[in-house]
Scaffold this active site. Structure first.
Site, short mmCIF file in Angstrom:
data_model
loop_
_atom_site.label_atom_id
_atom_site.label_comp_id
_atom_site.label_asym_id
_atom_site.label_seq_id
_atom_site.Cartn_x
_atom_site.Cartn_y
_atom_site.Cartn_z
N SER A 33 0.80 -1.25 -0.08
CA SER A 33 0.00 -0.05 0.04
C SER A 33 1.13 1.09 0.01
O SER A 33 1.74 1.28 0.81
CB SER A 33 -0.93 -0.05 1.19
OG SER A 33 -1.99 0.88 1.22
N CYS A 69 -3.65 -7.83 6.61
CA CYS A 69 -3.28 -6.29 6.83
C CYS A 69 -3.46 -6.24 8.54
O CYS A 69 -4.34 -6.56 9.05
CB CYS A 69 -4.11 -5.43 6.08
SG CYS A 69 -3.70 -3.91 6.68
N GLY A 125 7.77 -12.75 3.50
CA GLY A 125 8.33 -12.46 4.79
C GLY A 125 10.00 -12.36 4.75
O GLY A 125 10.52 -13.59 4.67
N ASP A 126 10.75 -11.41 4.80
CA ASP A 126 12.41 -11.33 4.94
C ASP A 126 12.82 -11.73 3.79
O ASP A 126 14.08 -12.42 3.86
CB ASP A 126 12.87 -12.09 6.09
CG ASP A 126 12.34 -11.33 7.55
OD1 ASP A 126 11.91 -10.44 7.30
OD2 ASP A 126 12.30 -12.19 8.63
C1 LIG Z 1 4.56 -0.06 3.38
C2 LIG Z 1 3.76 -1.59 3.27
C3 LIG Z 1 2.50 -1.67 2.53
C4 LIG Z 1 1.96 -2.82 2.66
N1 LIG Z 1 0.86 -3.07 1.91
C5 LIG Z 1 0.29 -4.23 1.90
C6 LIG Z 1 -0.93 -4.40 1.07
O1 LIG Z 1 -1.39 -3.52 0.45
N2 LIG Z 1 -1.25 -5.77 0.80
C7 LIG Z 1 -0.76 -6.99 1.60
O2 LIG Z 1 -1.30 -7.73 1.30
N3 LIG Z 1 0.31 -6.41 2.15
C8 LIG Z 1 0.98 -5.44 2.28
N4 LIG Z 1 2.03 -5.28 3.21
C9 LIG Z 1 2.68 -6.47 3.62
C10 LIG Z 1 3.67 -7.01 2.48
O3 LIG Z 1 3.05 -7.37 1.31
C11 LIG Z 1 4.46 -8.41 3.16
O4 LIG Z 1 3.46 -9.34 3.64
C12 LIG Z 1 5.44 -8.17 4.57
O5 LIG Z 1 5.88 -6.72 4.52
C13 LIG Z 1 6.12 -8.92 4.70
O6 LIG Z 1 7.30 -9.05 3.95
P1 LIG Z 1 8.82 -8.59 4.25
O7 LIG Z 1 9.21 -9.14 5.65
O8 LIG Z 1 9.68 -8.97 3.18
O9 LIG Z 1 8.66 -7.08 4.20
C14 LIG Z 1 2.62 -4.16 3.19
C15 LIG Z 1 3.83 -3.81 3.87
C16 LIG Z 1 4.23 -2.63 4.02
C17 LIG Z 1 5.82 -2.67 4.80
#
Ligand SMILES: Cc1cc2nc3c(=O)[nH]c(=O)nc-3n(C[C@H](O)[C@H](O)[C@H](O)COP(=O)(O)O)c2cc1C
Length: 354
Positions: free
Chosen positions: A33, A115, A216-217
């Site tokens: 988002s 979310c 995740g990560d």
């Molecule tokens: C700024 C931001 C916006 C996000 N917006 C969404 C979203 O619109 N829909 C969704 O399913 N997850 C959203 N997420 C979650 C990410 O898609 C993801 O599941 C989460 O960051 C874990 O992965 P990571 O550890 O690689 O960051 C958002 C995360 C962040 C940081």
């Protein structure tokens, strides 16, 4: 040095099958988002032409009452493969929104069930659906009935450490008709803190027949390979690692297909990308786009001399020309230093708190 095992390469050689829909990449760009708008996706797509991208999450209730396509739901005419992500708790509104999404060109519909934000969960959407599995099932069934494209779910492992219910939840989603599930290995209570618990993703993979995507990560090629090996998942989804680094999905995809690691883009190349990103956002959204660009610009400004100073300046730009000026000056400064004297490795991508 990281190597791609023959086993992993063979396992992932076939296209990812989401129902009848085939994707030629096992690396997906997460919905983010405020980040993964059409402009950002164009940049990611340049380096990862085969990968599945996701829009930012779209509120189905909003669509029901306004009946007008919000900008976050716009996709390019030839933007493929693309999923439009929806959130809400009302099966009927989601079914209706899914039809609008298909008209806009969605290849799949993804339902957000992960979310953690209060504003969303207190209305029954996002990760609060983990606590109402019957509602989540009804949503999937209603959306599956309303559209011909595959319906997928993105969720977390549970509400908190005492309520990790992903195994039961994932089974229910599959039985309700979901054609793929993405599991973010954190609980809702964790937010984005602490390591993602990939072991739960491995357990989900063991019990489902539909593809399971690990999330995740995933901040590097190494993390992607480790995660795929560890979880046995059908693919990985990159999220925060792409913020200020739209090269990541392409880098991982390239490695999984060839076993070769692409050299990391130089700081100058990253700043040139930032410059283009800023300009594209301005063209697409005008001054609002420039305000949105501030955060992107600060994420790009890492891992080279005087990056902190540039970050400070870019975080408050008033207009597109000011931003371009700062970036051009930084590029000129780096050129004067000479590429050879610069670190070419991006700084480790640290989780960005939102
Ligand atoms: C700024 C931001 C916006 C996000 N917006 C969404 C979203 O619109 N829909 C969704 O399913 N997850 C959203 N997420 C979650 C990410 O898609 C993801 O599941 C989460 O960051 C874990 O992965 P990571 O550890 O690689 O960051 C958002 C995360 C962040 C940081």
């Amino acid at each position: 040095m990281i190597t791609l095992s023959a086993q992993l390469r063979d396992r992932l050689a076939q296209p990812l099958k989401i129902g009848q829909f085939e994707v030629k990449s096992r690396v997906l760009q997460a919905p983010l988002s405020g980040v993964t708008d059409l402009v950002f996706r164009r940049l990611v797509r340049r380096f990862a032409p085969d990968s599945m991208m996701y829009t930012e999450m779209v509120n189905a209730t909003g669509l029901h009452y306004v009946k007008e396509l919000p900008k976050i739901m716009e996709v390019d005419d030839n933007e493929r493969p693309i999923s439009i992500q929806l959130f809400d708790c009302r099966p009927d509104f989601l079914a209706e929104a899914a039809q609008m999404a298909v008209e806009e060109g969605a290849d799949t519909i993804d339902i957000n069930m992960g979310c953690p934000v209060n504003k969303i969960t207190k209305n029954g959407g996002g990760s609060s659906l983990l606590r109402q599995p019957e509602v989540a099932e009804a949503i999937v069934r209603a959306v599956v009935e309303s559209v011909k494209v595959p319906v997928t779910v993105k969720t977390r492992i549970g509400w908190n450490d005492n309520e990790i219910n992903i195994l039961d939840f994932a089974r229910r989603m599959e039985a309700a008709g979901a054609q793929m599930i993405t599991v973010h290995g954190r609980t809702r209570a964790q937010g984005y803190n602490g390591p993602a618990k990939w072991e739960w993703i491995a357990r989900v993979k063991e019990i489902l027949s539909i593809p399971v995507i690990a999330n995740g990560d995933i901040f590097s090629v190494e993390a992607a390979v480790n995660c795929l090996e560890f979880t046995g998942a059908d693919g990985v989804m990159c999220s925060r690692g792409t913020m200020g680094y739209p090269f990541l999905v392409g880098e991982i995809d390239h490695f999984l297909k060839t076993g070769e690691k692409k050299p990391a883009p130089s700081p100058i190349a990253r700043l040139q990308c930032a410059r283009e990103h800023l300009w594209m956002l301005y063209e697409y959204k005008g001054d609002r786009g420039v305000r949105q660009a501030r955060k992107h610009m600060t994420w790009y400004s890492k891992g080279f001399p005087n990056a902190a100073e540039l970050r400070g300046k870019l975080s408050v730009i008033e207009n597109v020309h000011q931003g371009m000026e700062y970036i051009d000056a930084a590029i000129a400064e780096l050129m004067a230093l000479g590429e050879a004297n610069l670190t070419t490795d991006a700084e480790p991508m640290e989780p960005v708190l939102v």
